[in-house]
Design a protein around this motif. Structure first.
Motif, PDB file in Angstrom:
ATOM      1  N   ALA A   1       0.833  -1.206   0.000  1.00 39.96           N
ATOM      2  CA  ALA A   1       0.000   0.000   0.000  1.00 39.96           C
ATOM      3  C   ALA A   1       0.866   1.254   0.000  1.00 39.96           C
ATOM      4  CB  ALA A   1      -0.937  -0.007   1.203  1.00 39.96           C
ATOM      5  N   GLU A   2       2.019   1.201   0.687  1.00 35.94           N
ATOM      6  CA  GLU A   2       2.904   2.372   0.698  1.00 35.94           C
ATOM      7  C   GLU A   2       3.612   2.538  -0.637  1.00 35.94           C
ATOM      8  OE1 GLU A   2       5.634   2.293   3.912  1.00 35.94           O
ATOM      9  OE2 GLU A   2       4.081   2.244   5.471  1.00 35.94           O
ATOM     10  N   VAL A   3       4.080   1.443  -1.208  1.00 36.26           N
ATOM     11  CA  VAL A   3       4.776   1.508  -2.503  1.00 36.26           C
ATOM     12  C   VAL A   3       3.835   2.043  -3.583  1.00 36.26           C
ATOM     13  CG1 VAL A   3       5.941   0.165  -4.287  1.00 36.26           C
ATOM     14  CG2 VAL A   3       6.330  -0.359  -1.870  1.00 36.26           C
ATOM     15  N   ALA A   4       2.555   1.624  -3.520  1.00 34.29           N
ATOM     16  CA  ALA A   4       1.582   2.020  -4.540  1.00 34.29           C
ATOM     17  C   ALA A   4       0.793   3.259  -4.143  1.00 34.29           C
ATOM     18  CB  ALA A   4       0.614   0.863  -4.809  1.00 34.29           C
ATOM     19  N   ALA A   5       1.219   3.980  -3.111  1.00 30.07           N
ATOM     20  CA  ALA A   5       0.421   5.092  -2.573  1.00 30.07           C
ATOM     21  C   ALA A   5       0.136   6.153  -3.630  1.00 30.07           C
ATOM     22  CB  ALA A   5       1.140   5.723  -1.376  1.00 30.07           C
TER      23      ALA A   5
ATOM     24  N   LEU B   1      -7.801   7.664  -7.086  1.00 28.00           N
ATOM     25  CA  LEU B   1      -8.903   8.148  -6.259  1.00 28.00           C
ATOM     26  C   LEU B   1      -9.263   9.597  -6.567  1.00 28.00           C
ATOM     27  CD1 LEU B   1     -10.856   7.791  -3.870  1.00 28.00           C
ATOM     28  CD2 LEU B   1      -8.972   8.408  -2.340  1.00 28.00           C
ATOM     29  N   LEU B   2      -8.242  10.451  -6.844  1.00 31.62           N
ATOM     30  CA  LEU B   2      -8.489  11.887  -7.029  1.00 31.62           C
ATOM     31  C   LEU B   2      -8.899  12.224  -8.453  1.00 31.62           C
ATOM     32  CD1 LEU B   2      -5.539  13.313  -4.902  1.00 31.62           C
ATOM     33  CD2 LEU B   2      -7.919  12.991  -4.218  1.00 31.62           C
ATOM     34  N   CYS B   3      -8.362  11.529  -9.419  1.00 31.43           N
ATOM     35  CA  CYS B   3      -8.770  11.737 -10.820  1.00 31.43           C
ATOM     36  C   CYS B   3      -9.973  10.836 -11.088  1.00 31.43           C
ATOM     37  CB  CYS B   3      -7.608  11.404 -11.746  1.00 31.43           C
ATOM     38  SG  CYS B   3      -7.880  11.878 -13.465  1.00 31.43           S
ATOM     39  N   ASN B   4     -11.091  11.143 -10.441  1.00 33.97           N
ATOM     40  CA  ASN B   4     -12.175  10.172 -10.307  1.00 33.97           C
ATOM     41  C   ASN B   4     -13.428  10.911  -9.839  1.00 33.97           C
ATOM     42  OD1 ASN B   4     -13.906   8.089  -9.306  1.00 33.97           O
ATOM     43  ND2 ASN B   4     -12.143   6.780  -8.916  1.00 33.97           N
ATOM     44  N   ASP B   5     -14.564  10.589 -10.440  1.00 34.95           N
ATOM     45  CA  ASP B   5     -15.823  11.245 -10.061  1.00 34.95           C
ATOM     46  C   ASP B   5     -16.821  10.294  -9.413  1.00 34.95           C
ATOM     47  OD1 ASP B   5     -15.119  13.812 -11.099  1.00 34.95           O
ATOM     48  OD2 ASP B   5     -15.508  13.067 -13.127  1.00 34.95           O
TER      49      ASP B   5
ATOM     50  N   ALA C   1      -6.757  -0.309   0.396  1.00 36.29           N
ATOM     51  CA  ALA C   1      -5.375   0.051   0.725  1.00 36.29           C
ATOM     52  C   ALA C   1      -5.287   0.934   1.968  1.00 36.29           C
ATOM     53  CB  ALA C   1      -4.732   0.754  -0.455  1.00 36.29           C
ATOM     54  N   GLY C   2      -6.431   1.243   2.583  1.00 37.41           N
ATOM     55  CA  GLY C   2      -6.417   2.018   3.820  1.00 37.41           C
ATOM     56  C   GLY C   2      -6.650   3.503   3.651  1.00 37.41           C
ATOM     57  N   LEU C   3      -6.963   3.954   2.422  1.00 36.35           N
ATOM     58  CA  LEU C   3      -7.233   5.372   2.208  1.00 36.35           C
ATOM     59  C   LEU C   3      -8.698   5.684   2.508  1.00 36.35           C
ATOM     60  CD1 LEU C   3      -5.295   6.051  -1.133  1.00 36.35           C
ATOM     61  CD2 LEU C   3      -4.522   6.442   1.209  1.00 36.35           C
ATOM     62  N   ASN C   4      -8.949   6.901   3.002  1.00 36.93           N
ATOM     63  CA  ASN C   4     -10.315   7.360   3.241  1.00 36.93           C
ATOM     64  C   ASN C   4     -10.690   8.326   2.123  1.00 36.93           C
ATOM     65  OD1 ASN C   4     -12.528   9.116   4.157  1.00 36.93           O
ATOM     66  ND2 ASN C   4     -12.262   8.105   6.146  1.00 36.93           N
ATOM     67  N   PRO C   5     -11.599   7.953   1.228  1.00 38.59           N
ATOM     68  CA  PRO C   5     -11.899   8.801   0.073  1.00 38.59           C
ATOM     69  C   PRO C   5     -12.295  10.226   0.446  1.00 38.59           C
ATOM     70  CG  PRO C   5     -12.858   6.637  -0.231  1.00 38.59           C
ATOM     71  CD  PRO C   5     -12.337   6.671   1.168  1.00 38.59           C
ATOM     72  N   ALA C   6     -13.135  10.391   1.469  1.00 36.18           N
ATOM     73  CA  ALA C   6     -13.591  11.736   1.837  1.00 36.18           C
ATOM     74  C   ALA C   6     -12.423  12.583   2.338  1.00 36.18           C
ATOM     75  CB  ALA C   6     -14.686  11.639   2.887  1.00 36.18           C
ATOM     76  N   LEU C   7     -11.570  11.991   3.171  1.00 32.45           N
ATOM     77  CA  LEU C   7     -10.434  12.747   3.698  1.00 32.45           C
ATOM     78  C   LEU C   7      -9.433  13.087   2.597  1.00 32.45           C
ATOM     79  CD1 LEU C   7      -9.759  10.917   7.108  1.00 32.45           C
ATOM     80  CD2 LEU C   7     -10.947  13.089   6.713  1.00 32.45           C
ATOM     81  N   GLU C   8      -9.153  12.131   1.727  1.00 29.89           N
ATOM     82  CA  GLU C   8      -8.191  12.369   0.650  1.00 29.89           C
ATOM     83  C   GLU C   8      -8.684  13.455  -0.298  1.00 29.89           C
ATOM     84  OE1 GLU C   8      -5.133  11.030   0.026  1.00 29.89           O
ATOM     85  OE2 GLU C   8      -5.220  10.019   1.972  1.00 29.89           O
TER      86      GLU C   8
END
Length: 909
Positions: free
Chosen positions: A394-398, A405-409, A437-444
């Motif tokens: 998850a860190e290597v692919a962060a 996630l960000l280039c995404n609607d 992978a442990g990311l929070n979409p709203a926070l990111e």
């Protein structure tokens, strides 16, 4: 609007241009052939072309009048057979019996009458899919017109949410995505651009065309109408539906053939018996006629058609509990005869939920591959290195995960515990991947706020977003076609990424590339100049629509049942082949494309259809030809589908199965079965229920015909040997009606026998009476006849009056039918088990009813007066029951002996 094409100088070549490969020529050339420009047609030109080409609507078909359709329901040997039974009952004065038979005829006719117009309903459903209005440019002015007034050459404007009103050659497309599932079956919207497509491109690859009835999912565009009404792709499908002749189901074919033969045999036998009785035995005309009527009453299984109908109706109810809604009653039985299932892929064999399956990331020592667990949009899963570990994946692919996630609607949410994606399916899969992978979409998305974006467009094949970094820096994230992003990144890796792409494509994955760069300054708007070069390539993500786990098990069950499963899809060959491997269709599935089907002659297609496991990139004509080729081999074909493109093949198949969730109304109207859950496993469950229904129908026939045969032989034997009739005609009629309404009906509720899905499908052209059934009819009829004469003879020998002897014979036959019922409940195994002895609630209820009826028949004064019966003594009753037990023992020994000797195949039993 600026001119995109020059003014036209060439008049349209009518009507030959309907066959032009519009998708394969430049839009400037298309405009020239149509004789139009971006100023649009003048009102005068539009009127002239409307008169020449007709309205943009599918033609109405002339249906038969209601009276003609109703009368056609009576044109069948089975109906004549039933009416003959009613006439026999009327001759005997049994008006209630005659009324029941006539009621069965009328109910069957009514059901057929209601179902007769299904093809017309399917055509009407397709006609309703044409948009009622369209935005056009005529004489340089934008206006809204009725879709039926569109003509070839009209300039149509299309925006997100619009239904495409006619087949259109695009000359401008901006971020345009069109949902073409009704034509291609693909759930992912097709990207459009104005460049010519390959001349031999499949329908789903014609990116320069917008087809009538499809829906614009995103973006906008403009184009020239090239085909209207019946000349559109959807119109061609309408013609295919109209050309398909409805097929009789295997059961109806068998019943009809049986009824014809039985009717002629009954007429010939009755005539011969009448002549013999008069000429040889010296019977009077009246006595001979009554004997023949008794023969007819004994031969005609009055209750069988009604019980068959009830059995099918019970099957409908059982299948509804398995999420299969039956629209046409005989389809219940046809499912049980199925030998080939042609199934759509997306949503039926697969989940219709894109899943990120593999990541290829830039890491020390070269690109590394990370496997992703979990399926669908459910964010339950994780990341693991496919090879040697290189740290926390998850860190290597962060960076790659954050870009996706960000280039995404898209957004994820739960509905009744089920995860759903709002937006593009692949973008939904990226959100689920980020959560794994442990990311929070709203926070990111809050931390990396989006400032601007460039929407996806087929012209440049990527989407870009401008985001504010944690330190306020400007970041540009890009996702899209890997080859395009590799160009933006200067093609790093020396071919390593291309090799990874080839591996993913070979496994049927859809692949997206991801890249990012930092801008020196923070622009207010994201321009194309900002995304031309200088990107860091982050990696690749491979997606797949995963197979349904239950579909894998269902396909394995099909294989054990001798049912072939063939995948027919609009998807690419590599993707379809990879999914077929995962589903277990074959160890190495053979894949053919629609191009190969087109190239095959009808004769060669039969062998191609037989050996091929997967048909990819298929058109409606391909599907129709494949189904017909399989049917020509004698196969009973079940076809699944959801789009308008599936409607012709659904109607052609022996049983068409439409999807309830994603299915179009046209597909549902053309099909006999609608799946409520769009799940292949439900089809296999329905096949199992269909086999159970047919088993129960065969059990009823195996029980009815021998018992009636015993009555017939008793009448024939009495006439041949000059003996008194062991039963009166009224008593024969009582036996038939009382037992069929109780014991016969109980067989309709029989549960599925063990091992039913380990048997091969029954041959489609097999007769209703197998060799084993014919043997049973003869053998059991003789046993019933011998028992009837033995009981009658011993009663007369003991000095009993004829009325008492006949009463004992009637009770003996009923008791034998009871014991024979327990024997016939299990044709493929012994009936001497606790399970068989305990029966089912339906059997026990029927047993109680027939015992009560026979006690009334024997001891009730009113019944004695009607049927001329006498009370039977206790010891005579014990003797009658002993005859039934002896019959059971003999038949069980016969069943075991036949199985041991192997005289009859499993399909005969």
């Amino acid at each position: 609007m600026p001119d995109a094409v020059p003014p036209a100088t060439v008049p349209p070549a009518s009507p030959a241009f309907h066959t032009t490969d519009w998708h394969a020529i430049p839009h400037e050339e298309a405009a020239g052939r149509l004789g139009v420009s971006t100023a649009g047609l003048t009102p005068e030109q539009a009127q002239a072309r409307l008169a020449e080409h007709g309205p943009n609507a599918l033609p109405e078909t002339a249906g038969r009048s209601p009276l003609t359709r109703l009368m056609a329901q009576f044109n069948s040997a089975l109906i004549y057979f039933l009416l003959a039974g009613a006439a026999a009952a009327l001759v005997l004065g049994h008006h209630v019996d005659a009324g029941v038979i006539i009621a069965v005829v009328l109910v069957n006719a009514l059901v057929g009458f209601v179902q007769e117009g299904r093809a017309e309903q399917a055509l009407r459903a397709i006609r309703d899919m044409i948009s009622p209005h369209a935005n056009v440019v005529r004489a340089s002015r934008r206006q809204s017109v009725e879709a039926r007034e569109l003509v070839p050459g009209d300039l149509v404007l299309l925006e997100a949410g619009d239904r495409v009103p006619a087949d259109t050659r695009l000359f401008r497309a901006r971020g345009m995505l069109i949902d073409e599932a009704i034509l291609t079956g693909e759930s992912v919207a097709a990207a459009k651009n104005e460049a010519p497509a390959a001349r031999d491109a499949a329908l789903g690859d014609r990116h320069s065309m917008a087809f009538s009835g499809t829906t614009v999912a995103a973006g906008q565009g403009a184009g020239f109408v090239v085909s209207t009404g019946p000349h559109t792709q959807i119109g061609r499908i309408g013609r295919l539906i109209a050309d398909v002749e409805p097929l009789a189901t295997p059961l109806l074919r068998q019943v009809d053939a049986f009824a014809r033969r039985f009717t002629w045999l009954a007429i010939a036998s009755a005539a011969a018996l009448f002549l013999f009785a008069v000429a040889v035995r010296g019977y009077g005309w009246t006595d001979a006629l009554m004997a023949v009527v008794a023969l007819a009453v004994g031969a005609v299984p009055e209750g069988l058609p009604a019980v068959i109908t009830i059995t099918l109706a019970i099957g409908v109810r059982r299948m509804a509990s398995r999420n299969a809604v039956i629209r046409r009653l005989p389809a219940v039985e046809t499912l049980g005869a199925t030998s080939v299932i042609c199934s759509d892929k997306t949503g039926t064999l697969t989940r219709n939920e894109m899943t990120a399956r593999r990541l290829v990331v830039a890491a020390e020592g070269g690109p590394g591959e990370i496997a992703v667990s979990g399926i669908g949009y459910d964010p339950d899963g994780g990341l693991n290195w496919s090879g040697a570990a290189r740290g926390d994946p998850a860190e290597v692919a962060a960076a790659l995960l954050r870009c996706g996630l960000l280039c995404n609607d898209a957004h994820l949410h739960t509905e009744n515990g089920v995860w759903r994606a709002e937006g593009d399916p692949m973008e939904g899969a990226l959100v689920a991947l980020a959560v794994k992978a442990g990311l929070n979409p709203a926070l990111e998305r809050g931390a990396f706020a989006r400032e601007d974006e460039i929407p996806f467009d087929a012209a440049y094949r990527f989407m870009a977003s401008l985001n504010r970094g944690l330190q306020g820096e400007a970041l540009v994230f890009v996702k899209g076609a890997p080859e395009e992003l590799l160009k933006l990144s200067g093609s790093p890796g020396g071919g390593v990424w291309e090799a990874a792409l080839a591996r993913a494509a070979a496994q049927g994955e859809r692949v997206l590339g991801f890249a990012m760069k930092r801008l020196a300054g923070a622009p207010k708007r994201l321009a194309f100049d900002d995304v031309r070069e200088g990107f860091d390539f982050l990696g690749l993500i491979g997606f797949i629509d995963p197979p349904r786990p239950e579909a894998i098990a269902a396909i394995a069950e099909c294989r054990s049942a001798g049912i072939a499963v063939k995948m027919i899809t609009g998807d690419h060959a590599a993707t379809a082949g990879a999914i077929a491997c995962q589903l277990g269709l074959a160890a190495t599935p053979e894949v053919a494309t629609g191009v190969e089907v087109d190239a095959a002659s009808d004769g060669n297609l039969v062998e191609l259809a037989r050996r091929t496991d997967v048909f990819a990139r298929t058109s409606p004509e391909n599907k129709l030809r494949i189904v017909r080729a399989l049917q020509s081999t004698g196969a009973v074909v079940a076809m699944t589908g959801d789009g308008v493109n599936d409607a012709p093949s659904l109607k052609q198949a022996d049983v068409g199965i439409a999807m309830g969730h994603k299915g179009t109304e046209a597909a549902k109207q053309a099909a006999e079965v609608v799946l409520l859950d769009d799940n292949f496993a439900s089809i296999v469950a329905a096949v199992k229920e269909g086999r159970t229904v047919y088993d129960n129908i065969r059990k009823m026939i195996a029980w009815t015909l021998p018992t009636n045969g015993g009555e017939v032989l008793a009448v024939v034997g009495a006439i041949l040997f000059g003996l008194a009739m062991p039963m009166s005609a009224a008593q024969i009629l009582w036996i038939n009606l009382a037992t069929s309404a109780t014991l016969g009906l109980a067989l309709a509720f029989e549960p599925t026998e063990p091992g039913i899905m380990q048997r091969p499908p029954r041959p489609a052209r097999a007769g209703l009476l197998t060799r084993f059934m014919l043997w049973r009819v003869v053998f059991v009829s003789l046993l019933f006849t011998l028992a009837a004469f033995a009981i009658y003879g011993q009663a007369v020998w003991r000095g009993q009056e004829m009325e008492m002897a006949r009463t004992m014979v009637v009770n003996t036959l009923v008791v034998m039918e009871i014991f024979y019922l327990f024997n016939v409940r299990f044709l493929h195994m012994t009936s001497i088990t606790w399970r068989a002895a305990l029966g089912t609630p339906a059997v026990l209820l029927a047993l109680a009813a027939i015992v009560a009826a026979q006690l009334a028949f024997t001891y009730l004064p009113v019944m004695q007066a009607v049927f001329d019966t006498r009370p039977v003594a206790l010891l005579d009753g014990v003797l009658i029951v002993a005859v039934g037990v002896a019959l059971m023992i003999v038949l069980e020994l016969e069943k075991a002996l036949l199985r041991r000797l192997g005289l009859f195949a499993a399909s005969d039993m």
